[in-house]
Write a protein that holds these residues in place. Structure first.
Motif, PDB file in Angstrom:
ATOM      1  N   ASP B  63       0.828  -1.212   0.000  1.00  0.00           N
ATOM      2  CA  ASP B  63       0.000   0.000   0.000  1.00  0.00           C
ATOM      3  C   ASP B  63       0.858   1.256   0.000  1.00  0.00           C
ATOM      4  N   ILE B  64       1.915   1.239   0.801  1.00  0.00           N
ATOM      5  CA  ILE B  64       2.813   2.406   0.842  1.00  0.00           C
ATOM      6  C   ILE B  64       3.454   2.601  -0.533  1.00  0.00           C
ATOM      7  N   ALA B  65       3.829   1.493  -1.172  1.00  0.00           N
ATOM      8  CA  ALA B  65       4.430   1.574  -2.504  1.00  0.00           C
ATOM      9  C   ALA B  65       3.452   2.212  -3.490  1.00  0.00           C
ATOM     10  N   GLU B  66       2.179   1.829  -3.376  1.00  0.00           N
ATOM     11  CA  GLU B  66       1.158   2.383  -4.272  1.00  0.00           C
ATOM     12  C   GLU B  66       0.988   3.895  -4.029  1.00  0.00           C
ATOM     13  N   ILE B  67       1.037   4.297  -2.764  1.00  0.00           N
ATOM     14  CA  ILE B  67       0.916   5.727  -2.458  1.00  0.00           C
ATOM     15  C   ILE B  67       2.089   6.493  -3.079  1.00  0.00           C
ATOM     16  N   CYS B  68       3.309   5.958  -2.932  1.00  0.00           N
ATOM     17  CA  CYS B  68       4.484   6.604  -3.532  1.00  0.00           C
ATOM     18  C   CYS B  68       4.295   6.766  -5.029  1.00  0.00           C
ATOM     19  N   CYS B  69       3.791   5.720  -5.658  1.00  0.00           N
ATOM     20  CA  CYS B  69       3.568   5.730  -7.106  1.00  0.00           C
ATOM     21  C   CYS B  69       2.542   6.796  -7.492  1.00  0.00           C
ATOM     22  N   GLN B  70       1.429   6.854  -6.754  1.00  0.00           N
ATOM     23  CA  GLN B  70       0.371   7.839  -7.056  1.00  0.00           C
ATOM     24  C   GLN B  70       0.879   9.266  -6.878  1.00  0.00           C
ATOM     25  N   LEU B  71       1.584   9.499  -5.771  1.00  0.00           N
ATOM     26  CA  LEU B  71       2.081  10.853  -5.499  1.00  0.00           C
ATOM     27  C   LEU B  71       3.066  11.287  -6.577  1.00  0.00           C
ATOM     28  N   ALA B  72       3.947  10.361  -6.976  1.00  0.00           N
ATOM     29  CA  ALA B  72       4.992  10.716  -7.937  1.00  0.00           C
ATOM     30  C   ALA B  72       4.428  10.996  -9.321  1.00  0.00           C
TER      31      ALA B  72
END
Ligand SMILES: Cc1cc2nc3c(=O)[nH]c(=O)nc-3n(C[C@H](O)[C@H](O)[C@H](O)COP(=O)(O)OP(=O)(O)OC[C@H]3O[C@@H](n4cnc5c(N)ncnc54)[C@H](O)[C@@H]3O)c2cc1C
Lengths: 83, 389
Positions: B63-72
């Motif tokens: 989930d944290i990885a997905e958040i990083c991806c969305q933010l970037a």
């Protein structure tokens, strides 16, 4: 075996402390063992004892102390000997 | 507080929208993304990964990885800031459990939505994470620590900084610890600025860091263990996740460009479509590599010896070098597709920011340094020759 391991450690371990003064269970990483030195150590051990350290033993625990190295080498030398 | 009822990913989407609105000004002015940071705090995303018993939500790494991806996808600097914060949080989570000071601090991170920074890089050492010159100087229950920290992202805006140093003045350069410093424990004297090609919003200035605190602030495990068991893997996986976000953002623009061309000339496949297919293939390889890395880390953490094995280190190294390189290839292909519209800074297809941000990846812990580490490990480790896992 202990003496040979100490000699190899002195030669290849690039430790910050004298290998002769190491306790059996002293943490080698705390003594300055790097991943590069670990590989050099492994190659020297394989050569000296005519063994191959398998991938399953190539982890931090195997190289954590003299005692850990001894039990790894003893196990592999034992496997080699005909039953 | 408004968004807490929603899922992590829904909250991240809201923050990403805020980040997107300010991404160009953050980049142009090389300023910290204050708006996105506030939105992240409002959405309670800084404490997401902290276990529930310490005040967080116990979010999974994926989930944290997905958040990083969305933010970037919206603003790479915001994605990188969030990733770096979570990498530091993971050191607390994985290695601070059981230590009262760190458990208490973890709770503060979650309740007060504190932003954690990192000072590993040091003058005279560079990106060699596993060696330090500076040392913790202990006297009784107190210590002092001074570090010539040549790069501290958002150093001026962080609420706390996790610093690596030698355990003591007489310790070997690789005998390191990690210390948690709260803002009141340190002063920062700026020694260099951050006028860079990309990742400009990370504001990664250089500082002379001077600090004092209680010895309880030193994480109990040696830094060697922290690096090997969580930090290196977390960094390579979360960085790669946000890099995937940058590559996807570029791909989205290139695809929109090709589709617009196709609409203009119905019945003909636009010339850029071939390059788009190539970029799509690379994007898929990148995604699979990252997903495989995430899966392997989560499995290794769940048990067994894998975390400390050479094969695991090699796998994580490969995720980082491959993802950073592939991202640049994807963005370059997208630039070929969009042509002058991508090269200009004022079109819907502008790719300048993506390209400049992407170029930071291979030098963020230099790929050559990582490859030479892998080269050494390959003198010992035999790579997997079976396809089955
Ligand atoms: C966007 C961004 C944000 C960052 N944020 C932070 C932060 O918050 N905190 C922090 O501490 N650091 C941070 N860093 C720094 C980062 O962690 C690395 O320390 C940094 O990228 C290393 O750069 P370098 O070129 O100075 O050093 P090095 O990695 O030491 O490289 C120097 C040169 O040595 C060469 N080299 C290649 N292989 C080797 C080898 N095996 N051994 C020696 N030299 C080799 C390379 O070609 C390179 O040119 C950040 C970096 C970036 C790009």
């Amino acid at each position: 075996m202990n003496e040979t391991l100490r000699r190899i450690l002195a030669q290849h371990g690039k430790l910050a402390v004298d290998a002769a003064s190491l306790g059996e269970t002293d943490d080698l990483y705390a003594a300055g063992l790097t991943s590069f030195a670990t590989v050099q150590l492994m190659l020297a051990i394989e050569d000296a004892f005519d063994i191959e350290i398998p991938d399953r033993l190539l982890n931090r625990r195997t190289f954590a102390s003299l005692a850990a190295l001894e039990s790894c080498v003893a196990g592999l030398v034992g496997e080699k000997e005909p039953a | 507080m408004t968004y807490v009822a929603n899922s992590l990913i829904e909250r991240a989407a809201h923050v990403a929208a805020v980040a997107a609105r300010h991404a160009d000004s953050v980049d142009r002015e090389g300023r910290f993304p204050h708006e996105a940071r506030r939105a992240l705090a409002d959405a309670r995303l800084f404490g997401a990964m902290i276990p529930k018993e310490h005040g967080g939500e116990g979010a999974a790494l994926s989930d944290i990885a997905e958040i990083c991806c969305q933010l970037a996808q919206a603003c790479a600097s915001t994605g990188m800031i969030y990733a770096m914060h979570q990498i530091k949080a993971s050191s607390l989570i994985e290695h601070g459990a059981g230590a009262p000071w760190h458990e208490d601090f973890m709770r503060r991170v979650a309740t007060e939505q504190l932003l954690l920074g990192s000072a590993t890089t040091e003058g005279g050492i560079g990106g060699d994470l596993r060696n330090s010159i500076c040392a913790v100087v202990t006297e009784g229950e107190r210590f002092t620590l001074e570090k010539n920290a040549t790069v501290i992202s958002y150093g001026a805006d962080a609420d706390a900084i996790l610093v690596t140093a030698r355990r003591a003045l007489e310790a070997a350069s690789s005998d390191q610890v990690m210390v948690v410093l709260r803002k009141q424990d340190y002063t920062l004297e700026k020694t260099s600025g951050w006028d860079t090609l990309g990742m400009r919003g990370t504001c990664s200035d250089g500082y002379l860091l001077k600090s004092a605190g209680a010895t309880a602030q030193v994480l109990p495990q040696p830094f060697a263990e922290i690096a090997a068991q969580s930090m290196l893997a977390m960094a390579h996986l979360l960085w790669s996740s946000l890099w995937f976000g940058i590559a996807s953002s570029a791909f989205g623009k290139a695809q929109a460009f090709v589709r617009a061309e196709a609409r203009r000339a119905p019945g003909k496949t636009p010339p850029g479509a071939l390059r788009l297919a190539e970029a799509g293939e690379k994007l898929q390889v990148m995604r699979s590599t990252i997903l495989d890395g995430l899966r392997r880390y989560e499995e290794a953490k769940a048990g067994g010896d894998d975390l400390g094995s050479m094969s695991f280190v090699l796998a994580m190294n490969n995720v980082k070098t491959a993802a950073s390189q592939t991202m640049i290839e994807v963005v370059n292909l997208c630039l070929m597709i969009c042509g002058i519209a991508g090269y200009k800074n004022d079109t819907p297809f502008s790719l300048g920011r993506e390209l400049r941000d992407a170029l930071s990846a291979p030098i963020m812990i230099n790929n050559d340094r990582i490859l030479s580490n892998s080269a050494t490990l390959l003198l010992a480790h035999r790579v997997e020759q079976r396809l089955a896992v």
